[in-house]
Structure formats: C-alpha cells, structure tokens
Design a protein around this motif. Structure first.
Motif, mmCIF file in Angstrom:
data_model
loop_
_atom_site.group_PDB
_atom_site.id
_atom_site.type_symbol
_atom_site.label_atom_id
_atom_site.label_comp_id
_atom_site.label_asym_id
_atom_site.label_seq_id
_atom_site.Cartn_x
_atom_site.Cartn_y
_atom_site.Cartn_z
ATOM 1 N N TRP A 122 56.510 -26.133 24.738
ATOM 2 C CA TRP A 122 55.715 -25.007 24.253
ATOM 3 C C TRP A 122 55.267 -24.092 25.398
ATOM 4 N N GLY A 123 55.000 -24.647 26.577
ATOM 5 C CA GLY A 123 54.574 -23.809 27.698
ATOM 6 C C GLY A 123 55.613 -22.760 28.043
ATOM 7 N N ASN A 124 56.883 -23.156 28.124
ATOM 8 C CA ASN A 124 57.957 -22.201 28.416
ATOM 9 C C ASN A 124 58.116 -21.193 27.291
ATOM 10 N N ALA A 125 58.027 -21.671 26.057
ATOM 11 C CA ALA A 125 58.204 -20.776 24.913
ATOM 12 C C ALA A 125 57.080 -19.750 24.831
ATOM 13 N N MET A 126 55.859 -20.177 25.097
ATOM 14 C CA MET A 126 54.700 -19.294 24.951
ATOM 15 C C MET A 126 54.722 -18.147 25.954
ATOM 16 N N GLN A 127 55.075 -18.440 27.206
ATOM 17 C CA GLN A 127 55.046 -17.380 28.214
ATOM 18 C C GLN A 127 56.102 -16.316 27.923
ATOM 19 N N GLU A 128 57.283 -16.741 27.452
ATOM 20 C CA GLU A 128 58.310 -15.766 27.109
ATOM 21 C C GLU A 128 57.927 -14.993 25.853
ATOM 22 N N SER A 251 73.002 -14.324 25.164
ATOM 23 C CA SER A 251 72.724 -13.772 26.488
ATOM 24 C C SER A 251 71.482 -14.416 27.102
ATOM 25 N N TYR A 252 71.322 -14.209 28.422
ATOM 26 C CA TYR A 252 70.143 -14.737 29.109
ATOM 27 C C TYR A 252 68.869 -14.144 28.512
ATOM 28 N N GLN A 253 67.756 -14.901 28.625
ATOM 29 C CA GLN A 253 66.476 -14.342 28.193
ATOM 30 C C GLN A 253 66.153 -13.094 29.018
ATOM 31 N N LEU A 254 65.424 -12.168 28.416
ATOM 32 C CA LEU A 254 65.017 -10.963 29.136
ATOM 33 C C LEU A 254 64.126 -11.332 30.316
ATOM 34 N N PHE A 255 63.216 -12.285 30.071
ATOM 35 C CA PHE A 255 62.275 -12.725 31.100
ATOM 36 C C PHE A 255 62.465 -14.239 31.247
ATOM 37 N N GLU A 256 63.054 -14.650 32.360
ATOM 38 C CA GLU A 256 63.533 -16.014 32.520
ATOM 39 C C GLU A 256 62.577 -16.868 33.346
ATOM 40 N N ILE A 257 62.924 -18.149 33.415
ATOM 41 C CA ILE A 257 62.090 -19.081 34.174
ATOM 42 C C ILE A 257 62.006 -18.704 35.645
ATOM 43 N N TRP A 258 63.026 -17.994 36.147
ATOM 44 C CA TRP A 258 62.995 -17.586 37.554
ATOM 45 C C TRP A 258 61.870 -16.582 37.808
ATOM 46 N N LEU A 259 61.545 -15.794 36.797
ATOM 47 C CA LEU A 259 60.415 -14.867 36.906
ATOM 48 C C LEU A 259 59.094 -15.611 36.802
ATOM 49 N N PHE A 260 58.971 -16.431 35.750
ATOM 50 C CA PHE A 260 57.717 -17.138 35.526
ATOM 51 C C PHE A 260 57.450 -18.178 36.603
ATOM 52 N N GLY A 261 58.490 -18.620 37.279
ATOM 53 C CA GLY A 261 58.328 -19.623 38.320
ATOM 54 C C GLY A 261 58.090 -19.044 39.698
ATOM 55 N N SER A 262 57.715 -17.775 39.773
ATOM 56 C CA SER A 262 57.477 -17.147 41.075
ATOM 57 C C SER A 262 56.373 -16.106 40.967
ATOM 58 N N ARG A 263 55.949 -15.596 42.106
ATOM 59 C CA ARG A 263 54.898 -14.569 42.120
ATOM 60 C C ARG A 263 55.381 -13.254 41.526
ATOM 61 N N ARG A 264 56.648 -13.125 41.275
ATOM 62 C CA ARG A 264 57.180 -11.882 40.707
ATOM 63 C C ARG A 264 56.486 -11.525 39.392
ATOM 64 N N ILE A 265 56.106 -12.550 38.613
ATOM 65 C CA ILE A 265 55.509 -12.299 37.300
ATOM 66 C C ILE A 265 54.110 -11.690 37.415
ATOM 67 N N SER A 496 53.603 -26.642 36.401
ATOM 68 C CA SER A 496 53.702 -26.746 34.950
ATOM 69 C C SER A 496 53.455 -25.411 34.265
ATOM 70 N N SER A 497 54.324 -25.072 33.313
ATOM 71 C CA SER A 497 54.119 -23.856 32.527
ATOM 72 C C SER A 497 52.946 -24.032 31.572
ATOM 73 N N LEU A 498 52.680 -25.267 31.125
ATOM 74 C CA LEU A 498 51.513 -25.488 30.275
ATOM 75 C C LEU A 498 50.238 -25.148 31.041
ATOM 76 N N THR A 499 50.141 -25.628 32.291
ATOM 77 C CA THR A 499 48.993 -25.272 33.120
ATOM 78 C C THR A 499 48.923 -23.770 33.334
ATOM 79 N N SER A 500 50.041 -23.133 33.616
ATOM 80 C CA SER A 500 50.011 -21.698 33.944
ATOM 81 C C SER A 500 49.564 -20.857 32.760
#
Length: 519
Positions: A122-128, A251-265, A496-500
């Motif tokens: 759910w953490g990954n799903a919620m942020q996207e 296709s790839y997600q518009l906003f991927e884990i590589w974005l959420f997993g870095s300061r880029r977000i 953790s995406s749940l924590t974030s």
C-alpha cells in the motif's frame, strides 16, 4: 472527440434495409451445393454437438456449487472479504451521471493511468496514487481511480506469503477525499473523480499515451527533479483535445520508485502540500472505526477520540452502525491532533531482511519524503559500494537503519527519550509505545521485555495486539499509518514507503520536525 460523444448515444443497431442484398435463388442453391453434407457426416456432426453440450453443462453444474461454496466461505468469514458493498458504493457515485453540467457530465475530460503500480504494498501504491491525482487536478481533468490492486486479472483471491489475500480492494475501504470522488473545497471547480468502470463505459476509444514518450530521457536521470517530469506531463495532457486520455497499461509508471526513492521527489512538495488532493485527504470510515475500537490499548480514552466525529467515538452503549461507505473526508490532516505521550515505532521484519541486503548492495538512499531537510536524522550513502557489491561494514550500517536488532532499537529509543527531555523537559513525556510491525509474536515479546527495561511504560502495544474486524484485517497497514501519523513521536524506517507516506502526512499536520525520527 467524436468517439467520446458517440458513446453517450443509446444502443445503435445496423439497419437491415441497408445491409447486404438478399440472395437470389441461384445464389442460394450454389451455396448449398458447395457445402452439402452426406447423411453420415450429418449424423457425426450432430453427435459431436451433443457431446459438446453435455460437457459444457456438466462443467457448469460442477463449477456452480464450487462458486456458491466460495461465496458461502466469504460470507462466514472463512475467506478474506471481497468488499462487494464498497465496490457497489463506488459504482453508484453521484458524479457517474451524464446529465451533470460541465466540468462533469457528458462534457467531462478524463485522465486514466492504466499503468498504475500493482503487486506492491500500500505504501508504494499510495504515493503514486497521490501524484497521479494531483496531475489530473492541475490539468483540470477528471481523475479516474482504480482498486488497490495486487493482481489485475487474477481471480478474486491471490496468495502472499502462503496466505490468501483479496486480489483487489476498493479504495473507499482505505481512504476518502477528492482522490476517490468527494467534492473539492469551495472555490475549486475541479471535476470529481470517477471509477475506472465508469470511464470504460463513457470512453470506449480513448487517446492512449505511452509514458516512454515523455519519460524516456528523464526517468532515470538523477539530475532531473520530479517537478520537471510533472510539468512535462502537464504540458502533454493540456495539448490533447480528446477528452478521454489513458496511459498505456504496459508502459512504465509516470512517477516511478526511482523518483520516490530519492530527493528528486521533494521538488514536488510545494505543489503537493497545497493541493486539495492531500490537504483534504482522509482515511476511510473503516480505518477510523478500527482505530477507535483499539485506541484504548495505547492511549487514555480522553485523549484518543477528540478529533473524531461523535458518531465514531466508542461508548458504553450499543453503537448504531457506522456509515462505512463514504468518500467524503472524515478528518482532514489539518484537523487532526497528535496522541499525547505516544511513541510509534515502525519495525519491519520477515522478508524485509532481503530487501535491506539489496539496498546495501546498491548503495541506496532513504525514500525521498524521509529526506526533508528539516528532519534531524540523516543517512549518509557510502561511497565505497554499489552496483551489486558492498563491504561488510556498509551492510551492517544499512541493517542498523533498515533492519535493527532489539539492542539497536532500545539504544535508539533511549536516545530519542533523551532528546525529548532536552527539547521539552517533562512537559511532553512519552508514556506509551505502539509498534507498527510484521514481526512474529515471539520476537515481539522479547522486544516488549527489552523496552520495559528502558522505563516503566504505560503500555507497549504492537500490530499483533490489535483486534480488527474481518474487513479491517486486509487493510491493517492503513490503521498502523493512522496511528503513526498521530503519534507524538515517530521513529520510522527511512527505506520504507509506508514510513515516507506517514512522514508526508505528519508534515501536513505541522508536527515539529524534531518529533519525526528514523533508525
């Protein structure tokens, strides 16, 4: 545009007087002569048809009792819930109405991200989900929401860690607010979100975009902030006249884990923090009900329910049924207070050990929303590892932050208690602990005993101690997130995406940054 409007017309059938001309007698005879059958062939054909019919009905009779048995098991709670009433509620949202005035109704414009993440927590799903909804709001398109999906095309149930889980959970069982169809705040004329099912009915031939068209040279470039990708998508969507827009599922997600997993977000925070998608975000009535039924375990009743509407507060008397099917926000983040004296710990166990090893081998950083500059704890990525290999010292450093031992947990709690005393004296004493965890019962008992050696807590409660209803069990992570969001102090898992997501909601609540910590 034409294909969109045609879909609103009634059923259209081809007119027989404009179809192919009737056959002449000669045509009919020639057709029959070419395809005439001998008596033996006719008997064989009829026999084959009878066998097929027998097999079909035999299978139907065998399958029907099994399906009825499955429904019966779900009804008596032997199987996980399928949330049929929630699905039905979403199916009948009032905005699913073609007669409504613009920007809804037959002149609405839609955005459907068919490529949204699946087979993720759910953490990954919620942020996207939040990012896609904000994009839709900024471009003034109707956001199309879907279920929280483990498997798109699987039967009703999937398996995870050897247990049955619902393959798809309606979002209204987890959250409420504009993301899933409530009205936007006064003065915001944005159209309300609609379900995927409704979109498919009114947009049978949408314009389909591959995310690669925009993201090809942006998605993996560490120098490209999320805001730049977001603005490219705003520009792209605004350039399309077709009211029906869909992102290609493959296709790839518009906003991927590589974005959420870095300061880029973090470049998106000025937009996210002001968007009604987040400011009007709320957990669902089901989640608040589960919280209300368990809050006595870790906090005094007097301080537990002040933020809840009166109809959701427990009492000694029999409660009237809570209206669980509602997309309107129950309590917005700005309206929520913290739970005085509660320390929440997010501790991942089980399969997260392998994930932590992977993070160490690839020199990964904390999730982006765990890297707000105002937060006191930082993680320094080692420079002598990566690309699949690392040192033992680096691995130990990652595990301390990602998969801490009981001794390391106790040490961190002691440090945080000391910091709280220096900041607030005895005014904001931490008195209880709630542990958000998937740890096994035996290990958690050892942790509880170790924490009780630190000080005499009023309570040390874990996720395993919660008494959740049949429907609340599959969405228990959201209950944990609500508690973590409201805790006076949080010690989360930076990876953790749940924590974030909890950290993001705590930032919206303006909780002092010193009260959000990490292992």
């Amino acid at each position: 545009m034409q294909s969109f409007k045609l879909s609103f017309k009634g059923n259209v059938y081809p007119r027989s007087d404009n179809s192919t001309l009737p056959l002449s007698n000669s045509d009919t005879r020639s057709s029959l002569s070419r395809f005439s059958l001998t008596r033996r062939c006719t008997r064989l054909l009829m026999g084959l048809i009878l066998v097929c019919l027998f097999l079909f009905f035999s299978r139907t009779k065998a399958t029907a009792p099994f399906r009825l048995q499955e429904q019966s098991l779900a009804a008596d709670h032997s199987l996980p819930p399928l949330y049929e009433e929630y699905h039905d509620y979403e199916r009948h949202l009032p905005q699913h109405n073609l007669s409504l005035p613009f920007p809804e109704g037959r002149d609405a414009k839609f955005f459907w991200a068919a490529n949204h993440v699946t087979i993720s927590g759910w953490g990954n799903a919620m942020q996207e989900l939040a990012m896609n909804a904000v994009l839709s709001h900024v471009t003034k398109r109707t956001f199309v929401f879907d279920n929280f999906t483990w498997e798109r095309d699987a039967p009703d149930y999937s398996t995870f860690n050897g247990k049955l889980i619902p393959s798809r959970i309606p979002l209204s069982a987890i959250i409420s607010g504009p993301i899933i169809g409530s009205s936007f705040p006064p003065g915001d004329a944005a159209p309300r979100a609609v379900s995927r099912e409704y979109f498919k009915k009114v947009c049978p031939s949408p314009t389909i975009i591959d995310s690669w068209d925009v993201n090809e040279h942006l998605r993996l470039d560490d120098n490209v902030p999320a805001l730049e990708i977001f603005e490219k998508w705003v520009e792209r969507l605004n350039s399309i006249d077709d009211p029906c827009v869909e992102i290609r599922q493959e296709s790839y997600q518009l906003f991927e884990i590589w974005l959420f997993g870095s300061r880029r977000i973090l470049s998106m925070w000025p937009i996210l923090s002001k968007s009604p998608i987040l400011t009007d975000f709320s957990w669902s009535p089901l989640i608040y009900q589960a919280y209300a039924e368990n809050a006595h375990l870790f906090t005094p009743t007097s301080s537990s329910f002040g933020f809840l509407p009166s109809f959701m507060r427990p009492s000694g008397q029999q409660q009237t049924p809570t209206p669980l099917h509602d997309v309107h926000p129950v309590v917005k983040s700005k309206e929520m207070d913290t739970i005085p004296g509660l320390l929440a710990l997010h501790i991942r166990r089980g399969d997260f050990s392998g994930h932590c090893s992977h993070l160490a081998n690839w020199s990964s950083n904390w999730n982006g929303f765990n890297q707000f500059s105002a937060l006191p704890d930082k993680f320094k990525v080692p420079t002598d590892g990566g690309w699949g290999v690392t040192t033992e010292a680096n691995t130990n450093m990652y595990f301390k932050a990602c998969f801490p031992t009981i001794e390391q947990i106790v040490e961190k709690v002691q440090n945080v208690l000391g910091d709280q005393r220096r900041l607030y004296g005895s005014v904001k004493e931490l008195k209880s602990i709630y542990v958000m965890t998937n740890g096994d019962v035996e290990w958690l008992q050892q942790l509880r005993e170790a924490l009780m050696q630190v000080k005499k807590w009023d309570a040390v409660v874990t996720s395993r101690d919660m008494k959740l209803s049949w429907e609340a069990k599959p969405v228990a992570q959201a209950v944990d997130m609500l508690i973590g969001q409201r805790a006076q102090v949080l010690i989360g898992n930076g990876f953790s995406s749940l924590t974030s997501n909890i950290v993001m909601l705590r930032m919206l609540m303006d909780i002092p940054s010193e009260d959000t910590r990490f292992w």
